[in-house]
Every structure is written in C-alpha cells, then in structure tokens.
Design a protein around this motif. Structure first.
Motif, PDB file in Angstrom:
ATOM      1  N   ARG A 183      30.792  36.310  27.085  1.00 48.72           N
ATOM      2  CA  ARG A 183      30.118  37.316  27.916  1.00 48.72           C
ATOM      3  C   ARG A 183      30.748  38.689  27.676  1.00 48.72           C
ATOM      4  O   ARG A 183      30.058  39.698  27.577  1.00 48.72           O
ATOM      5  CB  ARG A 183      30.225  36.921  29.388  1.00 48.72           C
ATOM      6  N   ARG A 184      32.046  38.700  27.584  1.00 50.62           N
ATOM      7  CA  ARG A 184      32.756  39.959  27.311  1.00 50.62           C
ATOM      8  C   ARG A 184      32.322  40.548  25.984  1.00 50.62           C
ATOM      9  O   ARG A 184      32.075  41.753  25.862  1.00 50.62           O
ATOM     10  CB  ARG A 184      34.256  39.684  27.317  1.00 50.62           C
ATOM     11  N   HIS A 185      32.192  39.695  24.979  1.00 50.79           N
ATOM     12  CA  HIS A 185      31.767  40.170  23.665  1.00 50.79           C
ATOM     13  C   HIS A 185      30.377  40.799  23.737  1.00 50.79           C
ATOM     14  O   HIS A 185      30.144  41.887  23.214  1.00 50.79           O
ATOM     15  CB  HIS A 185      31.768  39.024  22.663  1.00 50.79           C
ATOM     16  N   TYR A 186      29.448  40.106  24.383  1.00 54.02           N
ATOM     17  CA  TYR A 186      28.069  40.580  24.381  1.00 54.02           C
ATOM     18  C   TYR A 186      27.865  41.816  25.238  1.00 54.02           C
ATOM     19  O   TYR A 186      26.941  42.583  25.008  1.00 54.02           O
ATOM     20  CB  TYR A 186      27.118  39.458  24.800  1.00 54.02           C
ATOM     21  N   ARG A 187      28.725  42.042  26.201  1.00 57.88           N
ATOM     22  CA  ARG A 187      28.601  43.267  26.994  1.00 57.88           C
ATOM     23  C   ARG A 187      29.169  44.466  26.245  1.00 57.88           C
ATOM     24  O   ARG A 187      28.894  45.608  26.588  1.00 57.88           O
ATOM     25  CB  ARG A 187      29.317  43.102  28.331  1.00 57.88           C
ATOM     26  N   GLY A 188      29.979  44.194  25.227  1.00 54.20           N
ATOM     27  CA  GLY A 188      30.482  45.277  24.386  1.00 54.20           C
ATOM     28  C   GLY A 188      31.474  46.196  25.067  1.00 54.20           C
ATOM     29  O   GLY A 188      31.774  47.270  24.570  1.00 54.20           O
ATOM     30  N   GLY A 189      31.999  45.783  26.211  1.00 56.38           N
ATOM     31  CA  GLY A 189      32.957  46.636  26.922  1.00 56.38           C
ATOM     32  C   GLY A 189      34.371  46.462  26.408  1.00 56.38           C
ATOM     33  O   GLY A 189      34.665  45.560  25.636  1.00 56.38           O
ATOM     34  N   ARG A 190      35.247  47.336  26.845  1.00 59.19           N
ATOM     35  CA  ARG A 190      36.650  47.261  26.450  1.00 59.19           C
ATOM     36  C   ARG A 190      37.496  47.195  27.707  1.00 59.19           C
ATOM     37  O   ARG A 190      37.291  47.966  28.637  1.00 59.19           O
ATOM     38  CB  ARG A 190      37.041  48.465  25.598  1.00 59.19           C
ATOM     39  N   ILE A 191      38.424  46.286  27.718  1.00 56.83           N
ATOM     40  CA  ILE A 191      39.291  46.083  28.875  1.00 56.83           C
ATOM     41  C   ILE A 191      40.668  46.646  28.542  1.00 56.83           C
ATOM     42  O   ILE A 191      41.223  46.347  27.475  1.00 56.83           O
ATOM     43  CB  ILE A 191      39.374  44.587  29.243  1.00 56.83           C
ATOM     44  N   PRO A 192      41.248  47.475  29.411  1.00 61.10           N
ATOM     45  CA  PRO A 192      42.579  48.029  29.134  1.00 61.10           C
ATOM     46  C   PRO A 192      43.603  46.931  28.854  1.00 61.10           C
ATOM     47  O   PRO A 192      43.562  45.850  29.450  1.00 61.10           O
ATOM     48  CB  PRO A 192      42.907  48.793  30.425  1.00 61.10           C
ATOM     49  N   ALA A 193      44.534  47.232  27.957  1.00 51.88           N
ATOM     50  CA  ALA A 193      45.514  46.232  27.524  1.00 51.88           C
ATOM     51  C   ALA A 193      46.321  45.683  28.697  1.00 51.88           C
ATOM     52  O   ALA A 193      46.649  44.489  28.728  1.00 51.88           O
ATOM     53  CB  ALA A 193      46.448  46.841  26.477  1.00 51.88           C
ATOM     54  N   ILE A 194      46.640  46.524  29.681  1.00 52.17           N
ATOM     55  CA  ILE A 194      47.452  46.061  30.803  1.00 52.17           C
ATOM     56  C   ILE A 194      46.728  44.976  31.601  1.00 52.17           C
ATOM     57  O   ILE A 194      47.360  44.047  32.132  1.00 52.17           O
ATOM     58  CB  ILE A 194      47.841  47.257  31.715  1.00 52.17           C
ATOM     59  N   LEU A 195      45.383  45.055  31.656  1.00 47.66           N
ATOM     60  CA  LEU A 195      44.606  44.028  32.348  1.00 47.66           C
ATOM     61  C   LEU A 195      44.483  42.768  31.497  1.00 47.66           C
ATOM     62  O   LEU A 195      44.529  41.645  32.018  1.00 47.66           O
ATOM     63  CB  LEU A 195      43.227  44.566  32.712  1.00 47.66           C
ATOM     64  N   ASP A 196      44.304  42.949  30.177  1.00 50.67           N
ATOM     65  CA  ASP A 196      44.284  41.786  29.279  1.00 50.67           C
ATOM     66  C   ASP A 196      45.590  41.001  29.384  1.00 50.67           C
ATOM     67  O   ASP A 196      45.596  39.768  29.449  1.00 50.67           O
ATOM     68  CB  ASP A 196      44.087  42.240  27.839  1.00 50.67           C
ATOM     69  N   GLU A 197      46.705  41.714  29.387  1.00 52.81           N
ATOM     70  CA  GLU A 197      48.014  41.049  29.453  1.00 52.81           C
ATOM     71  C   GLU A 197      48.152  40.258  30.748  1.00 52.81           C
ATOM     72  O   GLU A 197      48.681  39.136  30.752  1.00 52.81           O
ATOM     73  CB  GLU A 197      49.136  42.086  29.338  1.00 52.81           C
ATOM     74  N   HIS A 198      47.670  40.827  31.849  1.00 53.36           N
ATOM     75  CA  HIS A 198      47.741  40.111  33.123  1.00 53.36           C
ATOM     76  C   HIS A 198      46.827  38.885  33.097  1.00 53.36           C
ATOM     77  O   HIS A 198      47.213  37.799  33.575  1.00 53.36           O
ATOM     78  CB  HIS A 198      47.339  41.039  34.272  1.00 53.36           C
ATOM     79  N   PHE A 199      45.651  39.039  32.536  1.00 51.68           N
ATOM     80  CA  PHE A 199      44.702  37.923  32.426  1.00 51.68           C
ATOM     81  C   PHE A 199      45.314  36.781  31.612  1.00 51.68           C
ATOM     82  O   PHE A 199      45.257  35.604  32.001  1.00 51.68           O
ATOM     83  CB  PHE A 199      43.417  38.449  31.775  1.00 51.68           C
ATOM     84  N   ILE A 200      45.931  37.126  30.478  1.00 46.11           N
ATOM     85  CA  ILE A 200      46.555  36.105  29.629  1.00 46.11           C
ATOM     86  C   ILE A 200      47.716  35.429  30.361  1.00 46.11           C
ATOM     87  O   ILE A 200      47.914  34.205  30.265  1.00 46.11           O
ATOM     88  CB  ILE A 200      47.032  36.738  28.304  1.00 46.11           C
ATOM     89  N   LYS A 201      48.467  36.209  31.101  1.00 45.40           N
ATOM     90  CA  LYS A 201      49.588  35.646  31.873  1.00 45.40           C
ATOM     91  C   LYS A 201      49.086  34.600  32.869  1.00 45.40           C
ATOM     92  O   LYS A 201      49.679  33.518  33.012  1.00 45.40           O
ATOM     93  CB  LYS A 201      50.316  36.771  32.607  1.00 45.40           C
ATOM     94  N   ILE A 202      47.984  34.903  33.545  1.00 41.82           N
ATOM     95  CA  ILE A 202      47.401  33.943  34.492  1.00 41.82           C
ATOM     96  C   ILE A 202      46.947  32.691  33.757  1.00 41.82           C
ATOM     97  O   ILE A 202      47.195  31.559  34.206  1.00 41.82           O
ATOM     98  CB  ILE A 202      46.216  34.588  35.243  1.00 41.82           C
ATOM     99  N   LEU A 203      46.280  32.873  32.610  1.00 40.75           N
ATOM    100  CA  LEU A 203      45.783  31.725  31.848  1.00 40.75           C
ATOM    101  C   LEU A 203      46.936  30.838  31.384  1.00 40.75           C
ATOM    102  O   LEU A 203      46.854  29.606  31.454  1.00 40.75           O
ATOM    103  CB  LEU A 203      44.978  32.207  30.644  1.00 40.75           C
ATOM    104  N   ARG A 204      48.002  31.461  30.907  1.00 45.29           N
ATOM    105  CA  ARG A 204      49.146  30.661  30.437  1.00 45.29           C
ATOM    106  C   ARG A 204      49.769  29.878  31.590  1.00 45.29           C
ATOM    107  O   ARG A 204      50.177  28.723  31.421  1.00 45.29           O
ATOM    108  CB  ARG A 204      50.186  31.576  29.788  1.00 45.29           C
ATOM    109  N   HIS A 205      49.855  30.502  32.745  1.00 45.39           N
ATOM    110  CA  HIS A 205      50.407  29.805  33.914  1.00 45.39           C
ATOM    111  C   HIS A 205      49.524  28.618  34.290  1.00 45.39           C
ATOM    112  O   HIS A 205      50.031  27.521  34.574  1.00 45.39           O
ATOM    113  CB  HIS A 205      50.519  30.777  35.092  1.00 45.39           C
TER     114      HIS A 205
END
Length: 539
Positions: free
Chosen positions: A49-71
């Motif tokens: 969904r992120r790909h098809y919307r073509g938006g860009r997410i700030p790196a600080i939010l990506d890092e937090h998202f990945i941290k949650i996923l890893r946990h």
C-alpha cells in the motif's frame, strides 16, 4: 502537515512522549497502525500500500516502525521497508514462485534468498491479492512459465503466468491502459503523484515500442487519446505548480539541481565514501526501462533503486544538465546558460563549497562508446572521492534519429547490449563507488508545425523550443504559433525567454517527424534518478 493538524484537532492527544508522537503520526498521517500488524500478510499489505501511494515516510518514523516490528517478531526474520524496485522487485521476485508452486519449505529455506523473511509470502491472502496484478503490470515482477499455464490464465494469478509473448504484452498493455486512464493526476496533485504516475506511463510506452511487435487494433487510438489527456493535465499542473518545486528540500531530490545536495548527505561522516554521478544525456524514463531490461539480462546481480525527478524547463542540455552539475538554479549561471563549457568548474566548485579539495573531484564527458580506459585512469587518482560522468550516447542517437520513437528504443537497446553501461557500473563498484544515474531531459516524437522566420535573432533555435532575449520578438513569433507557450523566467535569467512548441509539435518543416526535446511533456520533464548497486561488490 495538514493531515497532522486535522488529526490533533480531532483526537486532542495532549502532550505525548517521543514514541507516542511517532506512533500518532504513523497512524494518522501515513495510516500505519503497528499494533494491527500481526501476520506476514498484514506487513506485506502495509508495504505494498505504501508503494502504490507513492508517499515518502521520514527516516525517523521508519526506524521506529522497524523497531516495533523487530520487537513483535521476537527475533524472527522480518522485512524492512524498502525503495521502489529494490523493496518490491527483488524481495518479492525471489519469492514469487510461491504463487504457483507447492515448493517444500526446506527447499525454499535453502535457496539462498538475498532478502530474509518468511519462507512463503501470502500472495493469495485477500488483502494482498488486490495488489498482485499491478506488481506484474508495472514490471516489478516478471511472469514465470508453468506447465498448467492455460488453466491458470483463467484465474486471479493470470498476470503472473507466461502464456505467449504476444498475449502477455497484450494483457499488460490492456491493464496499464485501464489503470492510467483512471489515475491521471489533477492540477491539484502533489508532485509525488506525477513522479509515481510517470513510471507507469513509461512502462506502457516501453511496451508500445518493443521491437518486432505490432499494436493490436484499437490500441493506437487509445494511446493517442491518452497522450493528449496527459499532456494537457501536465501542462496545466506545471504552469500552476512548477515554481514551488525549486526550493523544496533535497532529500529526496525533486528537481535535478537538488541531486548534488542529496549526494552530499549520502557522504555522512564517513571519509571513505566515494560517489559517482552518471548523467545519461537525453535518456527518457521509458528508454531507461528498456535500458534496465537489457542490463538485467547482462548482469542479473545489478539492483536498481528507482526514483524520478523533474528536469528544468526548457528541457535542454545547457539549462537542465548544467543545473544538475552546478547544484544551482540556472538563474545563478547566466554567463554560461547557452553552453555546457563551464560544467566541470561548476561541479568542482559545488564540492569545494562542501569542504572537499579540488583534487578530490573529477568530471568527464563524451562517454558512451568504446573502452573505459579514460574513466579507469580518472578513477585511479589516489584522493578521488566524487566523480561526475556525462554519457552522451543517447543524445547523439536522438539527434541522428530518422525512425521516430520506435527507432530510438531500438537503438538504445542495441547500444545497451554492447555492454558499455554494464562495464562502467562494474568498474565503479569495483573501485568502491556508490553509483547514481540520472538524465537531464527526455525526448518525444514530434511533428513539424513550421519553422519560425526569425532569422538569426533567436538565441537558441531548437526543434521544441526557441529562446529569445527580446520579449517583443517572442510575442511576434507566438502570433504565428498561437498555441505555443511563452514560458516565464522561473529560475532562469530574466532575459532568457523560451517559446515552447505546443503539444507534440516541433518548430521544423510542416509534418516532418523528429525525435527532440525542449518542451513540456511527461517524457521530457520527468526523468530517471537511479541508485545502482551490486551485492557482489558489497564489503
């Protein structure tokens, strides 16, 4: 920011800590709720969904998202959000056979996938299936052969099955035509929508111009009507919004002159980082797709992180390419706006202003033919950290082209098969360079509307643009070509006055067919910006 403002008004969250703020923004601005990601299909749906919307997410939010996923994954392998093709084409491409085959789990687990993750991806989950046809339509995944292809061609996996080259091409063209007709950005669209849309249009054009194929009856009319709609929509958008792009932040780059500042950020604090910026003069986005296809055949290990940027208007080399190397708007190099002779100095000066020494910077042009001895010698300089290379072969093909857009594609493919670009990437990667590729403008097939009779008074007599220093003379020529566009001095010197040929016409003999550039069309204005890497050379 509008979405964030509305969300805090509606939900009144009060004072939040860092993590709670990040999650609030993820949820209400980017519509990502990490707590709802429990299974692989949940994550795959979010990433697609992120790909098809073509938006860009700030790196600080990506890092937090990945941290949650890893946990949440408790040490199990997960995917991480990635760029357009590297995150989708390579990762899903490794697993796509799971769509069609009942592979034993131990077989897939031992197959040496480059990207870790679940052994089988849940392509058949209803939340994921809705994206599958578009993955194949847009060329992010390639169809595969199957012994039951005729039977499977009647099911939801049809787009991923090879039936015949003619049928696969017809199916992709039909799907892309339907999709593009419904999603042409409006005059109110954000720039990212046009950049994302341009890739789908380029995929369709590349299909249209594949060699040794004939378009099915009725497609030509649909394509011509669609071109006219897209040209009209883009021209309206550019007239209203182009000026607002110039001073946007350079990460990610939106215009060509943003690229050098983006490359500066790629250095970080590592003094060992080396960067090569390759500018393929005149390469349109659809021709990049043809080039990418051949490069993939020549070296399957190459990985492309694909994006696009806006060229400068008028879309000519002395304006747009020079801006890409100067890292500045053309208004700041008025003395050289009619030539590219100052490019090496502008490129070096930009990097000296960033703290490098002049002997750490290099520039070369006129590349694209023959061996790489000149480049190899250049790269052997012991202190070299940044190199700018101009590959002008495509531009030379274009200016000698008498066979229209189809001839251009055919010649670009033939040139790519000679291996120059593959060998250049290999040489740069072997010497430890990060490699980025862009174009200064694209090109289109245009039809002659007649030659302006201004004699030698025009400062530039291009086929898609004339440039004047006298507004009265430009106004006189416009009277002869009432649909032409008097382009205002947006980021260019006040006495640099372009007159752009309208639609897909050119200032050449009436009805003559040329391949040219200089005007406003999606192919001329939106150009590729690609990072190329090869895992073989990663330390």
């Amino acid at each position: 920011l509008d979405a964030l403002f509305d969300a805090q008004l509606r939900h009144a969250p009060g004072q939040l800590g860092d993590n709670a703020t990040k999650e609030f923004v993820l949820r209400h601005v980017f519509e990502i709720a990490p707590e709802l990601i429990k299974e692989p299909q949940d994550l795959l749906r979010v990433l697609l969904r992120r790909h098809y919307r073509g938006g860009r997410i700030p790196a600080i939010l990506d890092e937090h998202f990945i941290k949650i996923l890893r946990h949440k994954s408790a040490g199990q392998p997960i995917w991480t959000p990635g760029g357009r093709p590297e995150g989708v084409r390579a990762r899903d491409g490794e697993h796509q056979n799971g769509l069609f085959e009942d592979w034993p789990l131990e077989t897939m687990a031992d197959s040496g996938f480059e990207f870790p993750g679940p052994t089988l991806l849940p392509f058949d989950h209803h939340d994921v299936r809705i994206y599958i046809d578009n993955l194949f339509l847009e060329g992010l995944l390639q169809p595969v052969p199957h012994k039951q292809s005729q039977m499977l061609a009647k099911t939801w996996v049809a787009y991923g099955i090879k039936v015949s080259p003619v049928e696969n091409r017809r199916r992709r063209m039909e799907g892309l035509l339907d999709s593009i007709e419904k999603t042409i950005p409006t005059v109110e669209a954000r720039h990212g929508e046009w950049l994302h849309f341009a890739y789908r249009w380029a995929e369709l054009v590349a299909l249209e111009l594949e060699p040794d194929t004939t378009l099915p009856e009725g497609y030509r009319e649909r394509l011509d009507a669609l071109r006219s709609r897209i040209d009209s929509a883009l021209t309206g958008w550019v007239v209203k919004r182009y000026a607002s792009l110039i001073n946007l932040p350079p990460a990610p780059p939106v215009m060509l002159h943003h690229i050098p500042r983006f490359l500066v950020r790629s250095f970080g604090n590592d003094r060992r980082t080396k960067i090569a910026f390759l500018l393929v003069d005149g390469l349109a986005l659809d021709q990049w797709i043809a080039l990418r296809e051949v490069l993939g055949e020549l070296d399957s290990k190459l990985r492309f992180r694909e994006n696009a940027v806006f060229a400068w208007i008028p879309t000519i080399t002395s304006v747009s390419r020079q801006a890409a190397f100067a890292g500045k708007q053309p208004i700041y190099f008025p003395a050289s706006i009619h030539t590219t002779g100052k490019e090496p100095g502008l490129w070096t000066q930009f990097w000296v202003d960033q703290g490098l020494n002049a002997n750490e910077v290099a520039y070369a042009k006129g590349l694209g033919d023959g061996d790489l001895d000149e480049v190899s010698e250049l790269l052997s300089r012991p202190r070299l950290r940044v190199v700018g290379l101009v590959i002008d072969k495509v531009d030379r093909i274009m200016h000698g082209m008498e066979l229209g857009a189809a001839g251009m594609h055919n010649q670009v493919r033939q040139w790519a098969r000679q291996g120059f670009m593959r060998d250049l990437f290999g040489l740069l990667h072997d010497r430890g360079f990060q490699v980025y590729l862009a174009s200064d403008h694209g090109n289109i097939e245009a039809k002659g509307a007649g030659r302006p009779a201004e004699g030698a008074v025009a400062d530039l007599r291009g086929e898609r643009v004339r440039v004047y220093s006298d507004p009265r003379l430009r106004a006189q020529i416009k009277e002869r070509f009432p649909e032409s566009i008097e382009w205002p001095p947006i980021g260019i010197p006040e006495d640099y006055l372009p007159l752009l040929a309208p639609n897909r016409s050119a200032f050449v003999q009436k009805d003559e067919i040329v391949v040219s550039h200089g005007g406003i069309s999606i192919e001329e204005v939106i150009v590729p910006f690609i990072q190329i890497h090869n895992p073989k050379f990663q330390k």
